[in-house]
Scaffold this active site. Structure first.
Site, PDB file in Angstrom:
ATOM      1  CD  GLU A 309      10.601  -4.608 -15.654  1.00 10.13           C
ATOM      2  OE1 GLU A 309      10.520  -5.491 -14.792  1.00 10.13           O
ATOM      3  OE2 GLU A 309       9.601  -4.065 -16.150  1.00 10.13           O
TER       4      GLU A 309
HETATM    5  C1  TNX Z   1       8.394  -4.437 -12.476  1.00  6.67           C
HETATM    6  S1  TNX Z   1       9.572  -2.189 -11.201  1.00  6.67           S
HETATM    7  C2  TNX Z   1       8.117  -3.349 -13.303  1.00  6.67           C
HETATM    8  C3  TNX Z   1       6.749  -3.177 -13.820  1.00  6.67           C
HETATM    9  C4  TNX Z   1       5.823  -4.242 -13.344  1.00  6.67           C
HETATM   10  C5  TNX Z   1       6.130  -4.578 -11.885  1.00  6.67           C
HETATM   11  C6  TNX Z   1       5.163  -5.546 -11.278  1.00  6.67           C
HETATM   12  C7  TNX Z   1       9.592  -1.622 -12.594  1.00  6.67           C
HETATM   13  C8  TNX Z   1      10.273  -0.364 -12.770  1.00  6.67           C
HETATM   14  N1  TNX Z   1       8.979  -2.328 -13.577  1.00  6.67           N
HETATM   15  O1  TNX Z   1       6.766  -3.107 -15.228  1.00  6.67           O
HETATM   16  O2  TNX Z   1       4.526  -3.775 -13.480  1.00  6.67           O
HETATM   17  O3  TNX Z   1       7.419  -5.098 -11.830  1.00  6.67           O
HETATM   18  O4  TNX Z   1       5.393  -5.664  -9.894  1.00  6.67           O
END
Ligand code: TNX
Length: 522
Positions: A309
């Site tokens: 992300e």
């Molecule tokens: C996505 S999945 C994220 C996290 C959040 C999560 C909540 C991923 C690698 N990153 O930063 O906590 O969703 O479900």
């Protein structure tokens, strides 16, 4: 047949044979190599039996439980034989014996008031080498005893890796000698404005040792280049300005917690607004210090570098960053793990393992990113978010959890998926294993961990351990077998979710939960 989870690779039961009776004269026979397993067996069986068990090296008598371990057997495999005149658990190695003992504990727990265990021969070995869970201690911090208890509980289901998500926008949770300012300045709060905390170096060492004694490897993660707002509280000079894109503001508006602000702790749920300066050498000097000290504290082979992300980081800069971060880790003698987005980077250290967190049907481009790790000759860990994210709600009206990953995620959803059917071109031999993450934006207490993880973590354990396609590898069988563990979990104090999908055995506790859900007349 007793309810075992995960279901063994093979089990034969002779219904006509006399059962083993767990009488008052049963002893544990263990050679020195099996002593650790004997102590764990005794600790697990004594509360069930209501008495202490003698552990001895004496030659076995009829009616004893004999624990042993091969010198050069198969890693993690075991054989468990129950006959009317005794029980034998033989591990291919110490880990195998440990797993055989976990199976024995489940058999004893299901042995009823008579303490009879049906004659059986179990030959068992895991499907995947990496059977993991992740706990996000950055969004909410959990102290050592909570971590140790989680380790005990997952190890009992034959899971063998605990990934600790140690850093994120909301906090830096690991003390480092080289950079004590990180925990001093960036650990005091958690999400939702709750109290924070951090692991001292001694705490981390205790966790590593506790895990090792239960054949669990700790996988530490320092998430970067995004998910790094906490670093800005100690090192603003390493950070890009906060990127308040529309998706960040949408989360702020939906969940509150305020707009992320430079120099202030962040307690909301938004992601992707922070980025390290990827073109500044000081960033890599900092990471080399952090990874170096962390590698020295971590006996396991893996170091997770994050990479998810990074929405505010330019794609070319992101690629350069991931290429360099994975190489620093590899040069330290550790195997890097990165979230699947890093697969786009093009020049990662070849041994980098990708962790896929897309859905069971990959969105545009996600499968391709995951395949790059395999093409480089490495493997992937599968964490498909719509079935294995323990922070998803079970039901739409649950107070805890999120729903973004095609949630809610029922227990049946968590069980009924097949790892080789997720990403085209990623088959059995490309999959190192699976991991069930528990992100903790909404998870504030140890009791919340229990509720979200149990029983769905048992689905993950069975998918990771048990062969695909066995006669008992069905939802109908699983919902009965997991229900059979209810009384054991209840006695162990696990505050599991009494999901109405599961056929809980009498003694599983908390019938009120079923009533609340309108299940009283079922
Ligand atoms: C996505 S999945 C994220 C996290 C959040 C999560 C909540 C991923 C690698 N990153 O930063 O906590 O969703 O479900």
């Amino acid at each position: 047949m007793a309810a075992l989870v995960p279901i063994p690779a093979s089990q034969t039961t002779d219904a006509a044979a006399s059962p083993f009776a767990l009488t008052d004269s049963v002893r544990l026979i263990a050679v020195p190599a099996a002593r650790a397993a004997a102590a764990i067996t005794a600790a697990a069986l004594e509360p069930l039996l209501g008495r202490t068990l003698e552990i001895t090296e004496q030659p076995a008598r009829s009616g004893d439980i004999v624990l042993s371990c091969l010198d050069h057997g198969e890693h993690e495999a075991y054989t468990l034989t129950v006959a009317h005149d005794g029980v034998q658990v033989t591990g291919g190695d110490a880990a195998g014996l440990f797993y055989g003992v976990q199976t024995l504990v489940q058999l004893v727990a299901a042995s009823g008031a008579e303490r009879h265990i049906a004659a059986t021969v179990i030959e068992d070995r895991p499907r995947f080498a990496y059977r993991g869970v992740m706990l996000d201690v950055a969004r909410h911090f959990f102290p050592v005893p909570v971590i140790e208890r989680y380790i005990d509980r997952i190890a009992a289901l034959k899971l063998n890796h605990l990934h600790l998500h140690l850093t994120d926008d909301q906090g830096w949770r690991l003390e480092l000698r080289a950079h004590p300012e990180l925990t001093a300045l960036a650990s005091s709060t958690s999400a939702q404005g709750d109290a924070g905390g951090f692991f001292t170096k001694d705490d981390y060492a205790r966790i590593v040792d506790h895990a090792a004694a239960r054949h669990v490897t700790i996988v530490p993660e320092i998430d970067a280049p995004s998910h790094t707002h906490a670093i800005s509280l100690a090192h603003p000079e390493l950070m890009e300005p906060i990127a308040l894109r529309e998706s960040v503001m949408n989360v702020v508006n939906a969940f509150g917690g305020g707009v992320p602000t430079a120099g202030e702790p962040y307690t909301g749920f938004a992601v992707g607004f922070s980025s390290l300066k990827t073109r500044d050498e000081a960033t890599y000097d900092f990471l080399a210090d952090v990874y170096g000290e962390l590698a020295g504290m971590t006996p396991g082979p893996y170091l997770h570098v994050g990479g998810d992300e990074a929405l505010g980081t330019d794609p070319a800069d992101f690629a350069d960053f991931m290429n360099r971060a994975t190489r620093i880790v590899a040069d330290l003698g550790k195997t890097p793990i990165a979230w699947h987005e890093a697969g786009a980077s093009g020049d990662l250290s070849d041994d980098t393992i990708g962790q896929y967190w897309g859905l069971t049907t990959p969105a545009e481009g996600m499968g391709e990113k995951a395949r790059t790790f395999v093409r480089a000759g490495s493997k992937v860990i599968l964490s498909p978010a719509d079935v294995i994210y323990l922070d998803m709600k079970y039901d739409a009206d649950d107070p805890l959890g999120l729903t973004w990953a095609d949630g809610p995620t029922s227990v049946e959803d968590s069980y009924t998926w097949e790892p080789t059917a997720i990403v085209d071109g990623i088959g059995e031999d490309d999959i190192l294993g699976i991991e069930a993450p528990l992100w903790t934006e909404t998870i504030r207490t140890a009791a919340d961990i229990d509720t979200q993880a149990f029983p769905r973590v048992a689905s993950a354990a069975e998918i990771a351990w048990s062969p695909a396609g066995g006669p008992e590898r069905t939802w109908a069988s699983f919902r009965t077998r997991v229900g059979g563990l209810g009384p054991l979990w209840h006695r162990q104090g696990i505050g599991f979710h009494h999901s109405p999908e599961i056929a809980w055995a009498p003694g599983s506790g908390d019938d009120a939960a079923a009533d609340d859900r309108g299940e009283a007349d079922r």
